[in-house]
Design an enzyme around this catalytic site. Structure first.
Site, PDB file in Angstrom:
ATOM      1  N   THR A 164       0.873  -1.142  -0.071  1.00  0.00           N
ATOM      2  CA  THR A 164      -0.104   0.134  -0.171  1.00  0.00           C
ATOM      3  C   THR A 164       0.841   1.286  -0.080  1.00  0.00           C
ATOM      4  O   THR A 164       1.670   1.333   0.898  1.00  0.00           O
ATOM      5  CB  THR A 164      -0.896  -0.053   1.293  1.00  0.00           C
ATOM      6  OG1 THR A 164      -1.629  -1.243   1.257  1.00  0.00           O
ATOM      7  CG2 THR A 164      -1.800   1.193   1.231  1.00  0.00           C
ATOM      8  N   GLY A 364     -31.795  -4.384  -4.902  1.00  0.00           N
ATOM      9  CA  GLY A 364     -32.467  -4.785  -6.098  1.00  0.00           C
ATOM     10  C   GLY A 364     -31.429  -4.326  -7.489  1.00  0.00           C
ATOM     11  O   GLY A 364     -30.327  -4.288  -7.032  1.00  0.00           O
ATOM     12  N   GLU A 388      -3.660  -8.404   6.075  1.00  0.00           N
ATOM     13  CA  GLU A 388      -3.344  -8.512   7.553  1.00  0.00           C
ATOM     14  C   GLU A 388      -3.733 -10.174   7.901  1.00  0.00           C
ATOM     15  O   GLU A 388      -4.220 -10.217   8.931  1.00  0.00           O
ATOM     16  CB  GLU A 388      -4.014  -7.613   8.234  1.00  0.00           C
ATOM     17  CG  GLU A 388      -3.771  -7.360   9.544  1.00  0.00           C
ATOM     18  CD  GLU A 388      -2.443  -6.442   9.874  1.00  0.00           C
ATOM     19  OE1 GLU A 388      -1.987  -5.857   9.139  1.00  0.00           O
ATOM     20  OE2 GLU A 388      -1.932  -6.507  11.072  1.00  0.00           O
TER      21      GLU A 388
HETATM   22  C1  LIG Z   1      -4.980  -4.527  -1.611  1.00  0.00           C
HETATM   23  C2  LIG Z   1      -3.869  -4.888  -0.750  1.00  0.00           C
HETATM   24  C3  LIG Z   1      -3.107  -4.418  -0.026  1.00  0.00           C
HETATM   25  C4  LIG Z   1      -2.037  -4.923   0.765  1.00  0.00           C
HETATM   26  N1  LIG Z   1      -1.233  -4.065   1.532  1.00  0.00           N
HETATM   27  C5  LIG Z   1      -0.292  -4.742   1.946  1.00  0.00           C
HETATM   28  C6  LIG Z   1       0.846  -3.966   2.398  1.00  0.00           C
HETATM   29  O1  LIG Z   1       0.807  -2.493   2.673  1.00  0.00           O
HETATM   30  N2  LIG Z   1       2.058  -4.155   3.077  1.00  0.00           N
HETATM   31  C7  LIG Z   1       2.192  -5.720   2.958  1.00  0.00           C
HETATM   32  O2  LIG Z   1       3.334  -6.241   3.139  1.00  0.00           O
HETATM   33  N3  LIG Z   1       1.402  -6.572   2.340  1.00  0.00           N
HETATM   34  C8  LIG Z   1       0.070  -6.193   1.963  1.00  0.00           C
HETATM   35  N4  LIG Z   1      -0.794  -6.985   1.271  1.00  0.00           N
HETATM   36  C9  LIG Z   1      -0.466  -8.260   1.041  1.00  0.00           C
HETATM   37  C10 LIG Z   1      -1.629  -9.318   2.016  1.00  0.00           C
HETATM   38  O3  LIG Z   1      -1.152  -9.242   3.478  1.00  0.00           O
HETATM   39  C11 LIG Z   1      -1.447 -10.713   1.318  1.00  0.00           C
HETATM   40  O4  LIG Z   1      -2.070 -10.542   0.114  1.00  0.00           O
HETATM   41  C12 LIG Z   1      -1.903 -11.567   2.343  1.00  0.00           C
HETATM   42  O5  LIG Z   1      -1.423 -11.778   3.338  1.00  0.00           O
HETATM   43  C13 LIG Z   1      -2.068 -13.112   1.580  1.00  0.00           C
HETATM   44  O6  LIG Z   1      -0.969 -13.491   0.667  1.00  0.00           O
HETATM   45  P1  LIG Z   1      -1.217 -13.933  -0.665  1.00  0.00           P
HETATM   46  O7  LIG Z   1      -1.831 -12.903  -1.461  1.00  0.00           O
HETATM   47  O8  LIG Z   1       0.202 -14.271  -1.119  1.00  0.00           O
HETATM   48  O9  LIG Z   1      -1.903 -15.229  -0.542  1.00  0.00           O
HETATM   49  P2  LIG Z   1      -1.414 -16.545  -0.198  1.00  0.00           P
HETATM   50  O10 LIG Z   1      -0.778 -16.878   1.065  1.00  0.00           O
HETATM   51  O11 LIG Z   1      -1.079 -17.275  -1.565  1.00  0.00           O
HETATM   52  O12 LIG Z   1      -3.053 -17.560  -0.207  1.00  0.00           O
HETATM   53  C14 LIG Z   1      -3.645 -17.683  -1.171  1.00  0.00           C
HETATM   54  C15 LIG Z   1      -5.002 -18.607  -0.463  1.00  0.00           C
HETATM   55  O13 LIG Z   1      -4.270 -19.972   0.086  1.00  0.00           O
HETATM   56  C16 LIG Z   1      -4.878 -19.769   1.647  1.00  0.00           C
HETATM   57  N5  LIG Z   1      -3.796 -20.354   2.606  1.00  0.00           N
HETATM   58  C17 LIG Z   1      -2.628 -20.196   2.518  1.00  0.00           C
HETATM   59  N6  LIG Z   1      -2.142 -20.809   3.437  1.00  0.00           N
HETATM   60  C18 LIG Z   1      -2.979 -21.484   3.877  1.00  0.00           C
HETATM   61  C19 LIG Z   1      -3.044 -22.411   5.078  1.00  0.00           C
HETATM   62  N7  LIG Z   1      -1.717 -22.608   5.815  1.00  0.00           N
HETATM   63  N8  LIG Z   1      -4.097 -23.108   5.449  1.00  0.00           N
HETATM   64  C20 LIG Z   1      -5.260 -22.881   4.832  1.00  0.00           C
HETATM   65  N9  LIG Z   1      -5.304 -21.748   3.700  1.00  0.00           N
HETATM   66  C21 LIG Z   1      -4.159 -21.373   3.136  1.00  0.00           C
HETATM   67  C22 LIG Z   1      -4.933 -18.205   1.799  1.00  0.00           C
HETATM   68  O14 LIG Z   1      -6.111 -18.191   2.719  1.00  0.00           O
HETATM   69  C23 LIG Z   1      -5.628 -17.698   0.591  1.00  0.00           C
HETATM   70  O15 LIG Z   1      -6.925 -18.098   0.139  1.00  0.00           O
HETATM   71  C24 LIG Z   1      -1.821  -6.227   0.726  1.00  0.00           C
HETATM   72  C25 LIG Z   1      -2.575  -7.106  -0.138  1.00  0.00           C
HETATM   73  C26 LIG Z   1      -3.808  -6.527  -0.970  1.00  0.00           C
HETATM   74  C27 LIG Z   1      -4.383  -7.341  -1.835  1.00  0.00           C
END
Ligand SMILES: Cc1cc2nc3c(=O)[nH]c(=O)nc-3n(C[C@H](O)[C@H](O)[C@H](O)COP(=O)(O)OP(=O)(O)OC[C@H]3O[C@@H](n4cnc5c(N)ncnc54)[C@H](O)[C@@H]3O)c2cc1C
Length: 408
Positions: A164, A364, A388
């Site tokens: 962000t 709706g 988060e």
């Molecule tokens: C708009 C936006 C703003 C953000 N801002 C910031 C920021 O300012 N700074 C920053 O550092 N990050 C930021 N993030 C990152 C955010 O914290 C991550 O996207 C989030 O932690 C999920 O990681 P990932 O997208 O790699 O998903 P993944 O970890 O790849 O997960 C994919 C799916 O698998 C599931 N999954 C993964 N591991 C497991 C498990 N062990 N058991 C069950 N299910 C699991 C997850 O729940 C999810 O449904 C931001 C993300 C977005 C989209």
């Protein structure tokens, strides 16, 4: 310890009214425009800076409120206005808290003012932890920080994603690996000062919701920062790494639980954002249900619609209570023996997703258009179950806490 009460005190109510006024008069009217533009709403941030909402003072005042309710109350009101714009306003605060929590007094005094700038020249800050291969699994982080002792400089290389304000920030806070053997305990945070060579913005993401908030990759190529940019300083880092090595040898659980407590304390703030979005959509749906007539009577006269609104309101109030409980626990140093912080974030974010979808249904066809705000609120609400820590990760943390298992 601050006494527990279910009511905001007079001072908090005053702040709440003031924030609500700003959210209603400045944020909400600008929401549709900045959602369409998919750009940082600089004029709104400037307005927030002018009145004192976009400032360290304001954020710190709420953060250190002894009842714990300052931050949840502020987040709920601002995000009630609009989630994308509110995230643009509070995003800097999230980076600043990293410095407040781990930085030396000198670092706090030097960098936090540069994160905010001033009302005439506002700046933003970014917190960069996530990476393409390290989202939920933070321990897979690859960005490395290597100490160049001869120059007393740290050299950072890697790619951060989803940041962000990434790339447009004046100050970036970057988490990097300093000891790969220790997993997430071998991470440290660094300040990357304005205009540091080697830091660049990668892809800017086009998103489903919170489109007024800038989200981008941040690329670090031989980024050199002075030793003084390591948050907390080298001596403290060396002591912490030595302790982590000792504890890793002894089983490691105490370290894991300490790290978990930090997230438990910060997650309710995201829950409060979700409560704000859910409440906003519920209010639009309630007004609409009272005024829209079909079959010769307001649609709220149908029990099917009225019960839906009753359930929406009940879930929102329950979510707020979970958020307030966890915030109160955090500020009073209560142990999160059932991962109550994660519980509040999980329930509030799932509530926001559900309630905003139900609001579309109550409106709706109108609910499905951009003429009404609920479709935007529904798109925005989806983020709360992702950032988060996703809902699955919250469930995992709660379940492992209940089972007495370590949390990775
Ligand atoms: C708009 C936006 C703003 C953000 N801002 C910031 C920021 O300012 N700074 C920053 O550092 N990050 C930021 N993030 C990152 C955010 O914290 C991550 O996207 C989030 O932690 C999920 O990681 P990932 O997208 O790699 O998903 P993944 O970890 O790849 O997960 C994919 C799916 O698998 C599931 N999954 C993964 N591991 C497991 C498990 N062990 N058991 C069950 N299910 C699991 C997850 O729940 C999810 O449904 C931001 C993300 C977005 C989209």
């Amino acid at each position: 310890m601050a006494e527990f009460t279910m009511e905001l005190n007079d001072e908090q109510k005053e702040v709440q009214d003031w924030l609500h006024g700003f959210a209603a008069d400045v944020i909400r009217p600008a929401a549709a425009e900045w959602d369409e533009r998919e750009e940082t709403p600089w004029p709104v941030i400037q307005e927030a800076a002018k009145v004192g909402i976009y400032s360290l003072d304001f954020y710190a005042q709420q953060y250190f409120d002894p009842t714990g309710l300052g931050i949840p109350m502020a987040m709920e009101e601002l995000f009630w206005g609009d989630a994308g714009i509110a995230l643009s306003i509070v995003g800097t605060g999230l980076a600043a808290v990293g410095v407040l929590a781990n930085g030396t007094e000198e670092q706090i005094g030097t960098w936090i003012p540069q994160m905010y700038g001033d009302a005439g020249d506002v700046k933003v800050a970014a917190f960069c932890s996530s990476e393409p291969d390290a989202g939920s699994d933070v321990a897979s982080m690859r960005t490395r920080a290597v100490y160049d002792e001869a120059k007393d400089e740290w050299v950072l290389n890697g790619t951060k994603t989803w940041a962000t304000n990434g790339g447009i920030a004046n100050v970036h806070v970057v988490v990097a690996v300093v000891d790969a053997e220790l997993g997430s305990k071998g991470h440290a945070s660094f300040i990357i000062p304005p205009h540091t060579p080697g830091l660049s913005q990668g892809q800017k993401f086009k998103k489903h919701g919170i489109r007024a908030s800038h989200t981008a990759e941040v690329v670090l190529e031989d980024v050199r920062v002075p030793g003084s940019c390591l948050l907390g300083g080298k001596e403290k880092l060396d002591e912490r790494l030595a302790r982590a090595r000792e504890r890793a040898k002894a089983g490691g659980e105490r370290v894991k639980n300490a790290a978990m407590a930090t997230f438990e304390a910060s997650r309710p703030a995201v829950g409060a954002m979700a409560v704000g979005t859910a409440r906003a959509a519920y209010e639009v749906a309630l007004d609409y249900a009272k005024t829209r007539e079909q079959f010769g009577r307001p649609i709220i006269d149908n029990q099917g619609v009225a019960f839906q609104l009753a359930d929406m309101r009940t879930s929102i109030d329950a979510a707020r209570l979970l958020v307030w409980r966890a915030s109160w626990m955090a500020v009073n140093g209560k142990p999160f023996t059932a991962a109550e912080g994660s519980m509040s974030k999980l329930f509030a974010s799932e509530t926001a997703k559900k309630v905003t979808a139900e609001a579309i249904q109550i409106l709706g066809g109108n609910g499905y258009t951009r003429e009404y705000p609920v479709e935007r609120m529904h798109r925005d609400a989806a983020i709360y179950t992702i950032f988060e820590g996703t809902s699955e990760i919250q469930r995992l943390v709660i379940a492992r806490t209940l089972a007495g298992m370590p949390i990775r």
